[in-house]
Motif scaffolding. Structure first.
Motif, PDB file in Angstrom:
ATOM      1  N   ARG A 120      -3.457  20.023 -12.353  1.00 35.10           N
ATOM      2  CA  ARG A 120      -2.370  19.108 -13.173  1.00 35.10           C
ATOM      3  C   ARG A 120      -1.090  19.581 -13.990  1.00 35.10           C
ATOM      4  O   ARG A 120      -1.316  20.750 -14.623  1.00 35.10           O
ATOM      5  CB  ARG A 120      -3.520  18.634 -14.518  1.00 35.10           C
ATOM      6  CG  ARG A 120      -3.033  17.304 -14.990  1.00 35.10           C
ATOM      7  CD  ARG A 120      -3.935  16.952 -15.933  1.00 35.10           C
ATOM      8  NE  ARG A 120      -3.539  17.192 -17.394  1.00 35.10           N
ATOM      9  CZ  ARG A 120      -2.619  16.486 -18.093  1.00 35.10           C
ATOM     10  NH1 ARG A 120      -2.303  15.279 -17.694  1.00 35.10           N
ATOM     11  NH2 ARG A 120      -2.474  16.989 -19.362  1.00 35.10           N
ATOM     12  N   ALA A 122       1.321  19.664 -16.967  1.00 35.61           N
ATOM     13  CA  ALA A 122       1.201  19.157 -18.236  1.00 35.61           C
ATOM     14  C   ALA A 122       2.725  18.886 -18.664  1.00 35.61           C
ATOM     15  O   ALA A 122       2.758  17.958 -19.619  1.00 35.61           O
ATOM     16  CB  ALA A 122       0.477  19.834 -18.982  1.00 35.61           C
ATOM     17  N   ALA A 123       3.547  19.536 -18.273  1.00 39.89           N
ATOM     18  CA  ALA A 123       4.870  19.372 -18.884  1.00 39.89           C
ATOM     19  C   ALA A 123       5.891  20.102 -17.883  1.00 39.89           C
ATOM     20  O   ALA A 123       5.556  21.046 -16.989  1.00 39.89           O
ATOM     21  CB  ALA A 123       5.066  20.304 -20.188  1.00 39.89           C
ATOM     22  N   ASP A 135       1.121  23.909 -17.640  1.00 41.29           N
ATOM     23  CA  ASP A 135      -0.166  23.457 -17.400  1.00 41.29           C
ATOM     24  C   ASP A 135      -0.996  23.551 -18.760  1.00 41.29           C
ATOM     25  O   ASP A 135      -0.646  24.473 -19.451  1.00 41.29           O
ATOM     26  CB  ASP A 135      -1.229  24.120 -16.255  1.00 41.29           C
ATOM     27  CG  ASP A 135      -1.611  25.579 -16.824  1.00 41.29           C
ATOM     28  OD1 ASP A 135      -2.739  25.640 -17.010  1.00 41.29           O
ATOM     29  OD2 ASP A 135      -0.812  26.407 -16.916  1.00 41.29           O
ATOM     30  N   VAL A 153       9.129  13.928  -8.386  1.00 42.76           N
ATOM     31  CA  VAL A 153       7.958  13.468  -9.149  1.00 42.76           C
ATOM     32  C   VAL A 153       7.527  12.338  -8.811  1.00 42.76           C
ATOM     33  O   VAL A 153       8.245  11.202  -8.695  1.00 42.76           O
ATOM     34  CB  VAL A 153       8.171  13.518 -10.738  1.00 42.76           C
ATOM     35  CG1 VAL A 153       7.084  13.032 -11.526  1.00 42.76           C
ATOM     36  CG2 VAL A 153       8.934  14.727 -11.024  1.00 42.76           C
ATOM     37  N   GLN A 159       3.708   8.238 -16.689  1.00 37.58           N
ATOM     38  CA  GLN A 159       3.242   9.312 -16.802  1.00 37.58           C
ATOM     39  C   GLN A 159       4.188  10.452 -16.485  1.00 37.58           C
ATOM     40  O   GLN A 159       4.374  11.696 -17.009  1.00 37.58           O
ATOM     41  CB  GLN A 159       2.081   9.581 -15.564  1.00 37.58           C
ATOM     42  CG  GLN A 159       0.867   8.876 -16.082  1.00 37.58           C
ATOM     43  CD  GLN A 159      -0.242   8.919 -15.103  1.00 37.58           C
ATOM     44  OE1 GLN A 159       0.130   9.142 -13.792  1.00 37.58           O
ATOM     45  NE2 GLN A 159      -1.514   8.701 -15.400  1.00 37.58           N
ATOM     46  N   THR A 160       5.501   9.966 -15.740  1.00 38.56           N
ATOM     47  CA  THR A 160       6.593  10.825 -15.530  1.00 38.56           C
ATOM     48  C   THR A 160       7.098  10.981 -16.642  1.00 38.56           C
ATOM     49  O   THR A 160       7.975  12.132 -16.810  1.00 38.56           O
ATOM     50  CB  THR A 160       7.454  10.078 -14.200  1.00 38.56           C
ATOM     51  OG1 THR A 160       6.371  10.082 -13.103  1.00 38.56           O
ATOM     52  CG2 THR A 160       8.564  10.848 -14.089  1.00 38.56           C
ATOM     53  N   LEU A 163       5.769  13.679 -18.914  1.00 40.66           N
ATOM     54  CA  LEU A 163       5.906  14.830 -18.279  1.00 40.66           C
ATOM     55  C   LEU A 163       7.261  15.606 -18.581  1.00 40.66           C
ATOM     56  O   LEU A 163       7.326  16.657 -18.913  1.00 40.66           O
ATOM     57  CB  LEU A 163       5.708  14.895 -16.732  1.00 40.66           C
ATOM     58  CG  LEU A 163       4.465  15.088 -15.959  1.00 40.66           C
ATOM     59  CD1 LEU A 163       4.536  14.915 -14.574  1.00 40.66           C
ATOM     60  CD2 LEU A 163       3.781  16.451 -16.448  1.00 40.66           C
TER      61      LEU A 163
END
Ligand SMILES: Cc1cc2nc3c(=O)[nH]c(=O)nc-3n(C[C@H](O)[C@H](O)[C@H](O)COP(=O)(O)OP(=O)(O)OC[C@H]3O[C@@H](n4cnc5c(N)ncnc54)[C@H](O)[C@@H]3O)c2cc1C
Length: 330
Positions: A120, A122-123, A135, A153, A159-160, A163
């Motif tokens: 995943r 995370a940023a 992460d 992406v 969610q994008t 991020l």
């Protein structure tokens, strides 16, 4: 370069970028490839619980589907428009399914790609030369690559937005992503004690609420035993979003006429909550090339015409073309 998301958009983007000569790593937080093209085992049953079928309306996607048919990872399922009582309009258009199940097409696309599952991001931050991926330790398969010279992406737009570092994102790009909206979908997967006996194609598409779709995966050719997929309509999905699983199962399965009439009994059930099931307000262009930061493109079913599986695939291909051009590849 890194592609975030191993759904159809991410896999098509990665495949085409790799073909153009890029070294591509695909990362996905999920346990399998496919994203919303999803198949799960439930006891002896196999159940497609995300996307159910796909059409091929553009020449470019029809060529991909022809390749999938030849490779044995897709098959025609039915022809015509499905309604509450079966095929209601023979429009002559084939609806395809994946083989052995819907995720067959995603697995086929991923075969030659470097895909890191359970990973995943995370940023995402940037400096002058590169993207930096962070992460939060939640990835089952370890951290994502730390650095990427270019990025694709393909997470759903909210969610994008979460991020990407707000300091990097150009206000015009931010607004474009903020305008994208999705309907949610509550899905129930259920092992049945006998077939639904709907007759071909083994699925129904009621027009409205509470149900948007139900199908017997055995009749579809996906499951060895009778197994139901039920999708709630958008309003019902919103109403019952926070409801306990047993209430969701009772509400959705109870609305399937063949079950309500006592024709089949549920032996075991699971609920899947698709928060961003289908894009309802899309970005007009097939992808969004970010105006600021190192090279990056945002893609997915919310970009370009049509949405759904075909739209996601075409958006991924468009993202690869745009990024390859920007990087002078191919
Ligand atoms: C219930 C349901 C029914 C549907 N029915 C149909 C249908 O019958 N026919 C049809 O054509 N379409 C259907 N669709 C729509 C179709 O599934 C989607 O349009 C398409 O699969 C979207 O592909 P995508 O690549 O854009 O996004 P996704 O498939 O959502 O891929 C995005 C990927 O990004 C990953 N990701 C997100 N954030 C991160 C992060 N931070 N780090 C790492 N990975 C991340 C996710 O895990 C996901 O795998 C349905 C969808 C749902 C949910």
């Amino acid at each position: 370069m890194v592609v975030i998301g191993a759904g159809l958009a991410g896999l098509f983007a990665a495949r085409d970028l790799a073909a153009a000569g890029a070294a591509v790593t695909v990362v996905d937080k999920g346990r399998g490839v496919g994203g919303r093209v999803a198949t799960r085992r439930l006891g002896p049953a196999t159940i497609d619980h995300g996307a159910q079928f796909f059409t091929a309306r553009s020449a470019s996607f029809a060529a991909e589907v022809a390749g999938w048919l030849a490779a044995g990872v897709a098959a025609p399922w039915f022809t015509g428009v499905l309604g509450a009582d079966g095929i209601v309009d023979d429009d002559g258009e084939t609806r395809f399914r994946g083989v052995p199940a819907m995720t067959g097409i995603a697995r086929h696309l991923a075969v030659d790609l470097d895909v890191r599952l359970g990973t995943r991001v995370a940023a995402v931050r940037a400096d002058a030369d590169a993207w930096h991926l962070g992460d939060d330790g939640a990835g089952a398969a370890g951290p994502p690559p730390r650095r990427a010279d270019a990025l694709v992406v393909t997470a759903p737009a909210p969610q994008t937005l979460a991020l990407l570092d707000p300091a990097v994102l150009d206000p015009t790009d931010r607004l474009a992503l903020e305008r994208i909206t999705y309907d949610p979908c509550l899905a129930v997967l259920a092992l049945l004690d006998r077939p639904l006996a709907l007759g071909p194609p083994g699925a129904r598409r009621p027009s409205g609420e509470p149900l948007a779709w139900y199908a017997d995966n055995q009749a579809k050719g996906v499951s060895a035993v009778p197994a139901l997929t039920v999708h709630g309509g958008p309003a019902t999905s919103r109403t019952f979003w926070e409801a306990p699983d047993d209430e969701v199962v009772a509400t959705l399965v109870g609305a399937v006429p063949a079950v309500a009439a006592g024709g089949a009994r549920v032996l075991e059930a699971q609920v899947q909550r698709w928060r961003y099931a289908q894009a309802t307000a899309r970005h007009a262009e097939a992808c969004l090339v970010l105006r600021s930061g190192p090279p990056a493109v945002v893609a997915g079913d919310a970009f370009g015409e049509g949405g759904r599986i075909e739209g996601a695939a075409r958006s991924g291909m468009a993202a690869a073309t745009a990024l390859a051009e920007r990087l002078g590849l191919g």
